[in-house]
Design a protein around this motif. Structure first.
Motif, PDB file in Angstrom:
ATOM      1  N   GLU A  55      51.773  29.152  39.854  1.00  0.00           N
ATOM      2  CA  GLU A  55      51.530  29.572  41.229  1.00  0.00           C
ATOM      3  C   GLU A  55      52.733  30.329  41.789  1.00  0.00           C
ATOM      4  O   GLU A  55      52.581  31.370  42.428  1.00  0.00           O
ATOM      5  CB  GLU A  55      51.197  28.379  42.126  1.00  0.00           C
ATOM      6  CG  GLU A  55      50.840  28.831  43.544  1.00  0.00           C
ATOM      7  CD  GLU A  55      50.474  27.686  44.452  1.00  0.00           C
ATOM      8  OE1 GLU A  55      49.291  27.583  44.805  1.00  0.00           O
ATOM      9  OE2 GLU A  55      51.388  26.897  44.809  1.00  0.00           O
ATOM     10  N   ASP A  75      44.971  34.616  51.202  1.00  0.00           N
ATOM     11  CA  ASP A  75      43.545  34.455  50.877  1.00  0.00           C
ATOM     12  C   ASP A  75      43.352  34.265  49.372  1.00  0.00           C
ATOM     13  O   ASP A  75      42.609  33.393  48.943  1.00  0.00           O
ATOM     14  CB  ASP A  75      42.729  35.670  51.333  1.00  0.00           C
ATOM     15  CG  ASP A  75      42.464  35.685  52.824  1.00  0.00           C
ATOM     16  OD1 ASP A  75      42.677  34.646  53.482  1.00  0.00           O
ATOM     17  OD2 ASP A  75      42.048  36.742  53.332  1.00  0.00           O
ATOM     18  N   ILE A  76      44.018  35.079  48.585  1.00  0.00           N
ATOM     19  CA  ILE A  76      43.888  35.000  47.129  1.00  0.00           C
ATOM     20  C   ILE A  76      44.299  33.618  46.629  1.00  0.00           C
ATOM     21  O   ILE A  76      43.630  33.022  45.784  1.00  0.00           O
ATOM     22  CB  ILE A  76      44.750  36.087  46.442  1.00  0.00           C
ATOM     23  CG1 ILE A  76      44.184  37.479  46.710  1.00  0.00           C
ATOM     24  CG2 ILE A  76      44.863  35.834  44.939  1.00  0.00           C
ATOM     25  CD1 ILE A  76      45.119  38.612  46.302  1.00  0.00           C
ATOM     26  N   LEU A  77      45.399  33.101  47.183  1.00  0.00           N
ATOM     27  CA  LEU A  77      45.966  31.840  46.709  1.00  0.00           C
ATOM     28  C   LEU A  77      45.508  30.628  47.527  1.00  0.00           C
ATOM     29  O   LEU A  77      46.012  29.526  47.325  1.00  0.00           O
ATOM     30  CB  LEU A  77      47.493  31.936  46.718  1.00  0.00           C
ATOM     31  CG  LEU A  77      48.055  33.014  45.800  1.00  0.00           C
ATOM     32  CD1 LEU A  77      49.534  33.235  46.063  1.00  0.00           C
ATOM     33  CD2 LEU A  77      47.815  32.649  44.353  1.00  0.00           C
ATOM     34  N   GLU A  78      44.588  30.873  48.446  1.00  0.00           N
ATOM     35  CA  GLU A  78      44.016  29.813  49.281  1.00  0.00           C
ATOM     36  C   GLU A  78      45.089  29.049  50.040  1.00  0.00           C
ATOM     37  O   GLU A  78      45.179  27.822  49.990  1.00  0.00           O
ATOM     38  CB  GLU A  78      43.145  28.869  48.440  1.00  0.00           C
ATOM     39  CG  GLU A  78      41.975  29.590  47.807  1.00  0.00           C
ATOM     40  CD  GLU A  78      41.121  28.701  46.914  1.00  0.00           C
ATOM     41  OE1 GLU A  78      41.554  27.576  46.570  1.00  0.00           O
ATOM     42  OE2 GLU A  78      40.021  29.136  46.564  1.00  0.00           O
ATOM     43  N   MET A  79      45.933  29.804  50.750  1.00  0.00           N
ATOM     44  CA  MET A  79      46.938  29.205  51.625  1.00  0.00           C
ATOM     45  C   MET A  79      47.083  30.098  52.846  1.00  0.00           C
ATOM     46  O   MET A  79      46.636  31.239  52.839  1.00  0.00           O
ATOM     47  CB  MET A  79      48.280  29.021  50.896  1.00  0.00           C
ATOM     48  CG  MET A  79      48.930  30.297  50.413  1.00  0.00           C
ATOM     49  SD  MET A  79      50.538  30.057  49.594  1.00  0.00           S
ATOM     50  CE  MET A  79      50.108  29.180  48.126  1.00  0.00           C
ATOM     51  N   THR A  80      47.706  29.586  53.873  1.00  0.00           N
ATOM     52  CA  THR A  80      47.892  30.400  55.071  1.00  0.00           C
ATOM     53  C   THR A  80      48.924  31.491  54.790  1.00  0.00           C
ATOM     54  O   THR A  80      49.787  31.328  53.922  1.00  0.00           O
ATOM     55  CB  THR A  80      48.391  29.537  56.252  1.00  0.00           C
ATOM     56  OG1 THR A  80      49.707  29.052  55.949  1.00  0.00           O
ATOM     57  CG2 THR A  80      47.430  28.385  56.553  1.00  0.00           C
ATOM     58  N   TYR A  84      52.372  31.164  52.551  1.00  0.00           N
ATOM     59  CA  TYR A  84      52.657  32.132  51.488  1.00  0.00           C
ATOM     60  C   TYR A  84      54.045  32.753  51.690  1.00  0.00           C
ATOM     61  O   TYR A  84      54.841  32.817  50.755  1.00  0.00           O
ATOM     62  CB  TYR A  84      51.574  33.216  51.458  1.00  0.00           C
ATOM     63  CG  TYR A  84      51.949  34.398  50.608  1.00  0.00           C
ATOM     64  CD1 TYR A  84      51.830  34.355  49.222  1.00  0.00           C
ATOM     65  CD2 TYR A  84      52.473  35.547  51.189  1.00  0.00           C
ATOM     66  CE1 TYR A  84      52.208  35.426  48.439  1.00  0.00           C
ATOM     67  CE2 TYR A  84      52.851  36.626  50.409  1.00  0.00           C
ATOM     68  CZ  TYR A  84      52.716  36.560  49.037  1.00  0.00           C
ATOM     69  OH  TYR A  84      53.103  37.623  48.272  1.00  0.00           O
TER      70      TYR A  84
END
Length: 192
Positions: A55, A75-80, A84
């Motif tokens: 990650e 969005d890609i990594l499913e975090m705010t 990020y």
């Protein structure tokens, strides 16, 4: 390979500190040492990336190499986007701290690419007869910027599809998809 044999900054730093580089004979096979040193520099960057967990590596590549907007990367990594940016800042610091401590090209470390060429050849990190980085074609910076911008435009366009239900495929959707496939942004990515 690195998935089965993960690396760490501790392991890599130990290799830099304790390698017996002066004991290795000349293995350059008549390839200029400057070229091999540049190959080693690129290889070292790859090894440093492998010292990060998957990650963190992804965050670093998206943020530092591709310069992807934090909203999209989040969005890609499913975090705010905020999470990020914080993670990216910590990872960049970790990389910079390692370079500052060990790398003589970047920081105050004792590692010098030109001096480690033969050791890198002996360790199978580089091969003078099969250069992976120095023989690759350089990508113009503008091409990278165009592809990044096109990818971000495509991400913005994806919001146009949010009205679609998973089980429907109306004519309007077909037209939107066709327009997307015919778009300048998509053609830029296809050419790269």
């Amino acid at each position: 390979m690195f998935a089965h044999y993960p690396l760490s900054f501790d392991y890599y730093g130990n290799d830099i500190e304790n390698a017996k580089i002066e004991d290795v004979p000349d293995l350059t096979q008549n390839v200029e040492k400057e070229i091999l040193a540049e190959e080693l520099k690129m290889s070292c960057t790859n090894v440093m990336l492998q010292c990060l967990d998957m990650e963190s590596r992804c965050i670093f590549i998206l943020g530092t190499m591709f310069k992807i907007d934090s909203r999209i990367a989040g969005d890609i990594l499913e975090m705010t986007p905020e999470a990020y940016r914080q993670r990216l800042s910590r990872i960049r610091k970790k990389m910079a701290d390692f370079l500052g401590e060990y790398c003589g090209e970047y920081g105050s470390g004792r590692c010098r690419c030109k001096e480690r060429v033969n050791y890198a050849i002996q360790s199978h990190r580089i091969n003078p007869l099969q250069l992976n980085y120095m023989t690759a074609a350089e990508i113009p910076v503008q091409t990278m910027i165009d592809v990044k911008n096109a990818m971000e435009d495509i991400d913005d366009l994806s919001q146009d599809f949010s009205f679609c239900k998973p089980y429907q495929s109306p004519e309007r959707t077909r037209r939107l998809i066709q327009e997307f496939l015919d778009s300048t942004q998509f053609s830029i990515i296809q050419k790269s």
